[in-house]
Design a protein around this motif. Structure first.
Motif, PDB file in Angstrom:
ATOM      1  N   GLU A  68       0.836  -1.205   0.000  1.00 20.33           N
ATOM      2  CA  GLU A  68       0.000   0.000   0.000  1.00 20.33           C
ATOM      3  C   GLU A  68       0.868   1.252   0.000  1.00 20.33           C
ATOM      4  O   GLU A  68       0.617   2.199  -0.758  1.00 20.33           O
ATOM      5  N   LEU A  69       1.902   1.294   0.840  1.00 17.42           N
ATOM      6  CA  LEU A  69       2.795   2.452   0.872  1.00 17.42           C
ATOM      7  C   LEU A  69       3.546   2.593  -0.450  1.00 17.42           C
ATOM      8  O   LEU A  69       3.691   3.701  -0.975  1.00 17.42           O
ATOM      9  N   LEU A  70       4.012   1.500  -1.001  1.00 21.39           N
ATOM     10  CA  LEU A  70       4.725   1.567  -2.280  1.00 21.39           C
ATOM     11  C   LEU A  70       3.840   2.148  -3.383  1.00 21.39           C
ATOM     12  O   LEU A  70       4.311   2.924  -4.218  1.00 21.39           O
ATOM     13  N   ARG A  71       2.558   1.802  -3.382  1.00 17.81           N
ATOM     14  CA  ARG A  71       1.638   2.328  -4.393  1.00 17.81           C
ATOM     15  C   ARG A  71       1.472   3.835  -4.263  1.00 17.81           C
ATOM     16  O   ARG A  71       1.310   4.539  -5.250  1.00 17.81           O
ATOM     17  N   SER A  72       1.500   4.358  -3.054  1.00 21.57           N
ATOM     18  CA  SER A  72       1.317   5.796  -2.847  1.00 21.57           C
ATOM     19  C   SER A  72       2.641   6.565  -2.815  1.00 21.57           C
ATOM     20  O   SER A  72       2.637   7.790  -2.739  1.00 21.57           O
ATOM     21  N   TRP A  73       3.763   5.850  -2.914  1.00 15.18           N
ATOM     22  CA  TRP A  73       5.050   6.508  -2.694  1.00 15.18           C
ATOM     23  C   TRP A  73       5.382   7.579  -3.737  1.00 15.18           C
ATOM     24  O   TRP A  73       5.987   8.595  -3.412  1.00 15.18           O
ATOM     25  N   ARG A  74       4.992   7.393  -4.989  1.00 17.37           N
ATOM     26  CA  ARG A  74       5.303   8.403  -6.007  1.00 17.37           C
ATOM     27  C   ARG A  74       4.741   9.766  -5.599  1.00 17.37           C
ATOM     28  O   ARG A  74       5.401  10.787  -5.722  1.00 17.37           O
ATOM     29  N   ARG A  75       3.506   9.778  -5.117  1.00 19.28           N
ATOM     30  CA  ARG A  75       2.891  11.032  -4.668  1.00 19.28           C
ATOM     31  C   ARG A  75       3.628  11.578  -3.457  1.00 19.28           C
ATOM     32  O   ARG A  75       3.957  12.763  -3.401  1.00 19.28           O
ATOM     33  N   VAL A  76       3.916  10.726  -2.498  1.00 19.78           N
ATOM     34  CA  VAL A  76       4.622  11.155  -1.286  1.00 19.78           C
ATOM     35  C   VAL A  76       5.984  11.732  -1.647  1.00 19.78           C
ATOM     36  O   VAL A  76       6.364  12.811  -1.172  1.00 19.78           O
ATOM     37  N   ALA A  77       6.724  11.050  -2.508  1.00 15.06           N
ATOM     38  CA  ALA A  77       8.063  11.511  -2.898  1.00 15.06           C
ATOM     39  C   ALA A  77       7.995  12.868  -3.583  1.00 15.06           C
ATOM     40  O   ALA A  77       8.876  13.714  -3.388  1.00 15.06           O
ATOM     41  N   ARG A  78       6.973  13.103  -4.381  1.00 15.79           N
ATOM     42  CA  ARG A  78       6.796  14.406  -5.040  1.00 15.79           C
ATOM     43  C   ARG A  78       6.471  15.487  -4.010  1.00 15.79           C
ATOM     44  O   ARG A  78       7.006  16.592  -4.059  1.00 15.79           O
ATOM     45  N   GLU A  79       5.604  15.178  -3.090  1.00  7.57           N
ATOM     46  CA  GLU A  79       5.140  16.165  -2.116  1.00  7.57           C
ATOM     47  C   GLU A  79       6.239  16.633  -1.170  1.00  7.57           C
ATOM     48  O   GLU A  79       6.229  17.793  -0.759  1.00  7.57           O
ATOM     49  N   VAL A  80       7.178  15.775  -0.816  1.00  6.86           N
ATOM     50  CA  VAL A  80       8.214  16.190   0.136  1.00  6.86           C
ATOM     51  C   VAL A  80       9.216  17.163  -0.482  1.00  6.86           C
ATOM     52  O   VAL A  80      10.030  17.728   0.238  1.00  6.86           O
ATOM     53  N   GLY A  81       9.128  17.390  -1.774  1.00  6.19           N
ATOM     54  CA  GLY A  81       9.993  18.372  -2.417  1.00  6.19           C
ATOM     55  C   GLY A  81       9.254  19.584  -2.954  1.00  6.19           C
ATOM     56  O   GLY A  81       9.846  20.459  -3.579  1.00  6.19           O
ATOM     57  N   ASP A  82       7.958  19.678  -2.690  1.00  6.61           N
ATOM     58  CA  ASP A  82       7.120  20.734  -3.250  1.00  6.61           C
ATOM     59  C   ASP A  82       6.907  21.840  -2.216  1.00  6.61           C
ATOM     60  O   ASP A  82       6.030  21.743  -1.347  1.00  6.61           O
ATOM     61  N   VAL A  83       7.680  22.916  -2.329  1.00  2.00           N
ATOM     62  CA  VAL A  83       7.603  24.007  -1.353  1.00  2.00           C
ATOM     63  C   VAL A  83       6.237  24.696  -1.406  1.00  2.00           C
ATOM     64  O   VAL A  83       5.609  24.934  -0.366  1.00  2.00           O
ATOM     65  N   ALA A  84       5.763  25.015  -2.607  1.00  2.01           N
ATOM     66  CA  ALA A  84       4.465  25.697  -2.726  1.00  2.01           C
ATOM     67  C   ALA A  84       3.346  24.833  -2.160  1.00  2.01           C
ATOM     68  O   ALA A  84       2.471  25.328  -1.437  1.00  2.01           O
ATOM     69  N   GLY A  85       3.375  23.535  -2.473  1.00  2.00           N
ATOM     70  CA  GLY A  85       2.362  22.628  -1.940  1.00  2.00           C
ATOM     71  C   GLY A  85       2.442  22.508  -0.429  1.00  2.00           C
ATOM     72  O   GLY A  85       1.424  22.416   0.257  1.00  2.00           O
ATOM     73  N   THR A  86       3.659  22.511   0.099  1.00  2.00           N
ATOM     74  CA  THR A  86       3.840  22.455   1.558  1.00  2.00           C
ATOM     75  C   THR A  86       3.240  23.686   2.216  1.00  2.00           C
ATOM     76  O   THR A  86       2.525  23.586   3.223  1.00  2.00           O
ATOM     77  N   LEU A  87       3.493  24.865   1.639  1.00  2.00           N
ATOM     78  CA  LEU A  87       2.928  26.098   2.195  1.00  2.00           C
ATOM     79  C   LEU A  87       1.396  26.088   2.141  1.00  2.00           C
ATOM     80  O   LEU A  87       0.735  26.478   3.110  1.00  2.00           O
ATOM     81  N   THR A  88       0.843  25.626   1.035  1.00  2.00           N
ATOM     82  CA  THR A  88      -0.609  25.538   0.898  1.00  2.00           C
ATOM     83  C   THR A  88      -1.193  24.603   1.960  1.00  2.00           C
ATOM     84  O   THR A  88      -2.188  24.929   2.617  1.00  2.00           O
ATOM     85  N   GLY A  89      -0.560  23.449   2.131  1.00  2.00           N
ATOM     86  CA  GLY A  89      -1.011  22.504   3.150  1.00  2.00           C
ATOM     87  C   GLY A  89      -0.906  23.071   4.559  1.00  2.00           C
ATOM     88  O   GLY A  89      -1.790  22.859   5.393  1.00  2.00           O
ATOM     89  N   MET A  90       0.182  23.790   4.824  1.00  2.00           N
ATOM     90  CA  MET A  90       0.348  24.407   6.140  1.00  2.00           C
ATOM     91  C   MET A  90      -0.780  25.393   6.420  1.00  2.00           C
ATOM     92  O   MET A  90      -1.367  25.394   7.514  1.00  2.00           O
ATOM     93  N   ASP A  91      -1.093  26.234   5.427  1.00  2.00           N
ATOM     94  CA  ASP A  91      -2.162  27.215   5.608  1.00  2.00           C
ATOM     95  C   ASP A  91      -3.509  26.530   5.820  1.00  2.00           C
ATOM     96  O   ASP A  91      -4.292  26.930   6.690  1.00  2.00           O
ATOM     97  N   ARG A  92      -3.761  25.480   5.051  1.00  2.00           N
ATOM     98  CA  ARG A  92      -5.031  24.756   5.168  1.00  2.00           C
ATOM     99  C   ARG A  92      -5.186  24.126   6.557  1.00  2.00           C
ATOM    100  O   ARG A  92      -6.275  24.091   7.122  1.00  2.00           O
ATOM    101  N   LEU A  93      -4.074  23.638   7.107  1.00  2.00           N
ATOM    102  CA  LEU A  93      -4.124  22.928   8.391  1.00  2.00           C
ATOM    103  C   LEU A  93      -3.836  23.818   9.601  1.00  2.00           C
ATOM    104  O   LEU A  93      -3.861  23.347  10.729  1.00  2.00           O
ATOM    105  N   GLY A  94      -3.523  25.089   9.368  1.00  2.00           N
ATOM    106  CA  GLY A  94      -3.227  25.990  10.478  1.00  2.00           C
ATOM    107  C   GLY A  94      -1.850  25.790  11.080  1.00  2.00           C
ATOM    108  O   GLY A  94      -1.626  26.108  12.250  1.00  2.00           O
ATOM    109  N   VAL A  95      -0.900  25.272  10.296  1.00  2.00           N
ATOM    110  CA  VAL A  95       0.471  25.080  10.769  1.00  2.00           C
ATOM    111  C   VAL A  95       1.244  26.373  10.533  1.00  2.00           C
ATOM    112  O   VAL A  95       1.331  26.864   9.402  1.00  2.00           O
ATOM    113  N   THR A  96       1.788  26.942  11.590  1.00  2.00           N
ATOM    114  CA  THR A  96       2.503  28.208  11.521  1.00  2.00           C
ATOM    115  C   THR A  96       3.868  28.048  10.877  1.00  2.00           C
ATOM    116  O   THR A  96       4.279  28.863  10.055  1.00  2.00           O
TER     117      THR A  96
END
Length: 188
Positions: free
Chosen positions: A31-59
């Motif tokens: 299950e993790l291997l199937r989702s890993w491509r998305r996870v690997a992309r997300e850990v390098g996406d600064v804009a996506g990280t900022l968007t997620g932080m704002d959505r979740l209220g992470v300062t």
């Protein structure tokens, strides 16, 4: 008391440089291997990280790339990979100093090379380092880790990151199906 909300800081937030791939954890489930491509992309996406932080209220997020996250099972992280990760980390933190802090990637098992990486992190203004808790059966109390840990005693935060069983033991899942707590190879 004020009406200001408390800051929310995510201390354990993986991040990689665009030129460095995040590798699936050793012994990952199907299950993790199937989702890993998305996870690997997300850990390098600064804009996506900022968007997620704002959505979740992470300062703020403390970004790090543990060596085992970008190194094939049992391998040592290459000095060029360490430099690419840490240079990118410094650029991201400089671009968003109110949103990100960073922990330099350090191979604590690389003797004096690890200590030099710590010195470079201090010179770059990073507040700490991330190291793997084990590598090839050795733990951080191995003599070869001493130069890195002594260099970090200059007041840095040291995040000791957990690793998969195979990185710290001789255990193999096909043999027992579980992760023992202490089957070290004794190498150090």
């Amino acid at each position: 008391m004020t009406d200001e909300p408390l800051p929310v800081v995510d201390f354990h937030s993986h991040h990689v440089a665009p030129a460095v791939s995040a590798l699936a954890p050793v012994n990952a489930t199907d299950e993790l291997l199937r989702s890993w491509r998305r996870v690997a992309r997300e850990v390098g996406d600064v804009a996506g990280t900022l968007t997620g932080m704002d959505r979740l209220g992470v300062t703020r997020r403390v970004l790090s790339a543990p060596p085992s996250m970008v190194t094939p099972d049992g391998g040592s992280i290459a000095p060029g990979t360490v430099a690419a990760l840490n240079d990118h980390l410094c650029a991201v933190v400089a671009a968003y100093p109110d949103r990100f802090a960073g922990l330099a990637t350090v191979d604590a098992y690389a003797r004096e090379a690890g200590a030099r990486t710590v010195a470079a992190a201090v010179a770059a203004g990073l507040p700490g380092i991330v190291v793997d808790c084990a590598h090839r059966g050795a733990y951080l109390d191995a003599p070869r880790c001493r130069p890195t840990l002594e260099a970090a005693e200059a007041g840095l935060t040291v995040f000791v990151h957990p690793v998969s069983c195979s990185a710290r033991t001789t255990w193999r899942p096909a043999a027992t199906g579980r992760c023992p707590s202490a089957q070290s190879t004794g190498t150090g």
